[in-house]
Design an enzyme around this catalytic site. Structure first.
Site, PDB file in Angstrom:
ATOM      1  N   THR A  37       0.843  -1.199   0.000  1.00 26.15           N
ATOM      2  CA  THR A  37       0.000   0.000   0.000  1.00 26.15           C
ATOM      3  C   THR A  37       0.875   1.244   0.000  1.00 26.15           C
ATOM      4  O   THR A  37       0.662   2.171  -0.787  1.00 26.15           O
ATOM      5  CB  THR A  37      -0.946   0.006   1.215  1.00 26.15           C
ATOM      6  OG1 THR A  37      -1.782  -1.154   1.163  1.00 26.15           O
ATOM      7  CG2 THR A  37      -1.810   1.255   1.230  1.00 26.15           C
ATOM      8  N   ASP A  60       0.544  -4.971   9.841  1.00 29.05           N
ATOM      9  CA  ASP A  60      -0.570  -4.550  10.691  1.00 29.05           C
ATOM     10  C   ASP A  60      -0.124  -4.499  12.149  1.00 29.05           C
ATOM     11  O   ASP A  60      -0.477  -3.578  12.888  1.00 29.05           O
ATOM     12  CB  ASP A  60      -1.759  -5.514  10.563  1.00 29.05           C
ATOM     13  CG  ASP A  60      -2.331  -5.573   9.158  1.00 29.05           C
ATOM     14  OD1 ASP A  60      -2.180  -4.596   8.401  1.00 29.05           O
ATOM     15  OD2 ASP A  60      -2.939  -6.605   8.823  1.00 29.05           O
ATOM     16  N   HIS A  87      -4.673 -13.220   7.326  1.00 36.14           N
ATOM     17  CA  HIS A  87      -4.174 -12.603   8.556  1.00 36.14           C
ATOM     18  C   HIS A  87      -5.297 -11.883   9.310  1.00 36.14           C
ATOM     19  O   HIS A  87      -5.069 -10.884   9.985  1.00 36.14           O
ATOM     20  CB  HIS A  87      -3.016 -11.651   8.235  1.00 36.14           C
ATOM     21  CG  HIS A  87      -3.397 -10.503   7.348  1.00 36.14           C
ATOM     22  ND1 HIS A  87      -3.827 -10.666   6.060  1.00 36.14           N
ATOM     23  CD2 HIS A  87      -3.407  -9.179   7.580  1.00 36.14           C
ATOM     24  CE1 HIS A  87      -4.095  -9.478   5.544  1.00 36.14           C
ATOM     25  NE2 HIS A  87      -3.850  -8.556   6.452  1.00 36.14           N
TER      26      HIS A  87
END
Length: 139
Positions: A37, A60, A87
């Site tokens: 991202t 994350d 995940h």
């Protein structure tokens, strides 16, 4: 303010469109993102972004650690609610940390737009209060 940018694979194009549209506002803040991202947003906007691992490889959780350290002010996490994520426990933990530490979290473009526009208006004073141990002093 420190802002996290996260997007599941099918939502990365939405995140890129969002970052392009709000580039001028985002440029005034410190940006963090999960691996792919962050790379794609950086390529599309030229904004400096501190990149962590990709989400499934621990990105994350790295952002979650900043939340737990009170070092993240806003999380923009464009989730794909229609695709199972390998995940998912990490995703749930990140959302939980946002709730525990009162970090604004947008999981779609509409909510992100509201949060970023209000950030631009200066209506995120509560984060300064949280960072200063409950006082409204910003010095």
């Amino acid at each position: 303010m420190n802002i996290a940018l996260i997007a599941h694979d099918k939502k990365k194009s939405d995140m890129i469109q969002f970052a392009i549209a709000y580039r001028d506002i985002l440029a005034d803040h410190t940006l963090y993102a999960t691996g792919t991202t962050g790379l794609r947003v950086k390529e599309a906007t030229g904004l400096p972004i501190h990149r962590f691992q990709s989400g499934p490889l621990g990105g994350d959780q790295q952002i979650g650690a900043l939340i737990a350290d009170n070092a993240m002010d806003l999380v923009l996490f464009f989730r794909d609610p229609l695709t199972a994520q390998p995940h998912e426990p990490d995703v749930s933990a990140l959302i939980r940390l946002c709730d525990v530490y009162t970090i604004p979290l947008a999981t779609n473009m509409g909510t992100a737009e509201i949060l970023v526009r209000n950030l631009n208006k200066g209506t995120f004073d509560f984060r300064d209060v949280a960072k200063n141990g409950g006082t409204n002093e910003t010095t």
